[in-house]
Write a protein that holds these residues in place. Structure first.
Motif, mmCIF file in Angstrom:
data_model
loop_
_atom_site.group_PDB
_atom_site.id
_atom_site.type_symbol
_atom_site.label_atom_id
_atom_site.label_comp_id
_atom_site.label_asym_id
_atom_site.label_seq_id
_atom_site.Cartn_x
_atom_site.Cartn_y
_atom_site.Cartn_z
ATOM 1 N N ASP A 120 0.841 -1.199 0.000
ATOM 2 C CA ASP A 120 0.000 0.000 0.000
ATOM 3 C C ASP A 120 0.873 1.246 0.000
ATOM 4 O OD1 ASP A 120 0.271 1.112 2.887
ATOM 5 O OD2 ASP A 120 -0.142 -1.022 3.184
ATOM 6 N N GLN A 122 0.388 5.855 0.123
ATOM 7 C CA GLN A 122 -0.471 7.025 0.153
ATOM 8 C C GLN A 122 -0.434 7.712 -1.208
ATOM 9 O OE1 GLN A 122 0.723 9.585 3.387
ATOM 10 N NE2 GLN A 122 -0.502 8.445 4.882
ATOM 11 N N ARG A 123 -1.584 8.159 -1.659
ATOM 12 C CA ARG A 123 -1.649 8.928 -2.895
ATOM 13 C C ARG A 123 -2.961 9.698 -2.941
ATOM 14 N NH1 ARG A 123 -2.449 5.127 -8.137
ATOM 15 N NH2 ARG A 123 -0.316 4.555 -7.605
ATOM 16 N N ILE A 125 -6.482 10.433 -4.287
ATOM 17 C CA ILE A 125 -7.517 9.652 -4.955
ATOM 18 C C ILE A 125 -8.713 10.554 -5.229
ATOM 19 C CG2 ILE A 125 -6.782 7.518 -3.819
ATOM 20 C CD1 ILE A 125 -9.252 7.773 -2.005
ATOM 21 N N TYR A 144 -3.755 3.678 -1.636
ATOM 22 C CA TYR A 144 -3.836 2.813 -2.815
ATOM 23 C C TYR A 144 -3.192 1.479 -2.455
ATOM 24 C CZ TYR A 144 -2.617 0.993 -7.459
ATOM 25 O OH TYR A 144 -2.461 0.203 -8.572
ATOM 26 N N GLU A 146 -2.321 -2.662 -3.620
ATOM 27 C CA GLU A 146 -2.163 -3.645 -4.687
ATOM 28 C C GLU A 146 -2.028 -5.027 -4.079
ATOM 29 O OE1 GLU A 146 -0.042 -1.375 -8.478
ATOM 30 O OE2 GLU A 146 1.123 -2.762 -7.227
ATOM 31 N N SER A 178 -5.997 -4.080 -7.760
ATOM 32 C CA SER A 178 -5.755 -2.848 -7.015
ATOM 33 C C SER A 178 -7.076 -2.264 -6.538
ATOM 34 C CB SER A 178 -4.994 -1.827 -7.873
ATOM 35 O OG SER A 178 -5.779 -1.439 -8.991
ATOM 36 N N GLU A 180 -8.545 1.449 -4.005
ATOM 37 C CA GLU A 180 -8.148 2.650 -3.272
ATOM 38 C C GLU A 180 -9.310 3.126 -2.416
ATOM 39 O OE1 GLU A 180 -6.955 5.279 -6.407
ATOM 40 O OE2 GLU A 180 -9.002 5.935 -6.821
ATOM 41 N N ARG A 184 -6.910 2.776 4.783
ATOM 42 C CA ARG A 184 -6.462 1.443 4.375
ATOM 43 C C ARG A 184 -7.575 0.422 4.554
ATOM 44 N NH1 ARG A 184 -3.828 -3.361 5.502
ATOM 45 N NH2 ARG A 184 -2.047 -3.805 4.118
ATOM 46 N N ALA A 187 -9.865 0.699 1.580
ATOM 47 C CA ALA A 187 -9.211 0.180 0.378
ATOM 48 C C ALA A 187 -9.148 -1.341 0.403
ATOM 49 C CB ALA A 187 -7.812 0.772 0.251
#
Length: 329
Positions: A120, A122-123, A125, A144, A146, A178, A180, A184, A187
């Motif tokens: 994972d 941070q980004r 979204i 995010y 995966e 994936s 988001e 967490r 996600a």
């Protein structure tokens, strides 16, 4: 075009009916449970993935005209969680299985393991925000994730008549998912579960191995010249080809060939070659592709001849593999 292509492994022609056997039963259920806790692979999850792998293998093999497939009821001791093949089945067991299911060969899933790694970061979204009767998307800080699932499945194909292992291979497949969310937890809730991921990738492994031992239907795309600036017959024949009237298209192109200049002659001869390939006449297709190059200087014709030579060789191998293929109602 849809064409039957040969398998990488040529199975003896006396093998017409195959029985599929699950050989992933652990030596000790207790030991397997402990090992599963260590590796993160719970036995019931792996069992479901194994069944999905075998079902996909059976379905894919049944899509080929080469074999008749039957599934065994037995589950034999083998290599669940194992990374190495167990010792081969003894030939007495192989013969008993073949006789019980009136099969000519025994195909076993000898071992199976899976892994699911989640990362994972941070980004930013996108989030939909509703204000009154309008909605808009804004960017917010989120997580995010995966998930990468890997399955390793070991297959063996036993020939009891010749007492020979026709093929043995560990087949590995991998897939990525994936998701988001703002946290967490959110996600992860949207990400595929470990059990479902193992099942999906197991299906990929089963279908993948089927293509190794059975001729399969494949889609083949072939381009041809749709029109010419100076020769309307090229487009006339192309229109016939587009509605699957290839014989008439060939006749149309051939009728214009003798008065054509070099450029148009190359186009016409090349299109005729494609037409014969579509109709299944590879040797005639090769002759016309050769004429497109030798008589009219079209370099694509030379390349096409090389392609057709490969297809002719493939056809010879396919004929060998399908020589004694069963004809089932």
């Amino acid at each position: 075009m849809t064409r039957l292509v040969p398998a990488p492994v040529t199975v003896p022609t006396h093998v017409q009916k195959i029985v599929l056997v699950d050989r992933t039963k652990p030596q000790s259920e207790g030991l397997a449970f402990i090992e599963g806790l260590i590796t993160g692979e719970l036995p019931f999850e792996v069992r479901n993935a194994v069944q999905a792998t075998l079902s996909s293998l059976q379905l894919s093999l049944n899509s080929s005209p080469r074999y008749q497939i039957v599934r065994a009821n037995e589950r034999l001791t083998g290599g669940i969680f194992g990374q190495m093949f167990p010792n081969p089945l003894d030939w007495n067991t192989v013969e008993q299985l073949a006789n019980r299911y009136q099969a000519d060969a025994v195909l076993t899933l000898e071992n199976f393991s899976s892994d699911f790694i989640i990362t994972d970061q941070q980004r930013l979204i996108k989030k939909t925000v509703t204000e009154g009767n309008t909605s808009r998307q804004v960017e917010v800080q989120g997580i995010y994730v995966e998930g990468v699932a890997t399955v390793s499945a070991g297959f063996r194909l036993y020939d009891p008549k010749e007492k020979n292992i026709i093929d043995q291979q560990r087949f590995e497949k991998r897939n990525l998912w994936s998701a988001e969310g703002e946290t967490r937890t959110l996600a992860m809730a949207l990400l595929i579960s470990k059990a479902d991921a193992a099942r999906v990738v197991g299906e990929m492994a089963g279908a993948g191995y089927a293509t190794k031992i059975a001729p399969m239907y494949a889609e083949i795309n072939r381009g041809f010249f749709p029109k010419s600036k100076t020769e309307p017959v090229v487009a006339q024949g192309a229109r016939l080809a587009e509605v699957d009237q290839w014989k008439q298209a060939i006749e149309t192109w051939q009728a214009a060939l003798y008065d054509a200049d070099e450029e148009n002659g190359g186009m016409l001869a090349y299109n005729i070659a494609v037409g014969y390939e579509v109709l299944g006449s590879l040797e005639l297709a090769k002759q016309w592709a050769g004429k497109a190059y030798t008589d009219f200087g079209l370099k694509k014709g030379r390349t096409y001849v090389r392609t057709l030579n490969g297809l002719i060789n493939q056809q010879a191998l396919l004929n060998q593999q399908m020589n004694s293929a069963p004809k089932y109602e």
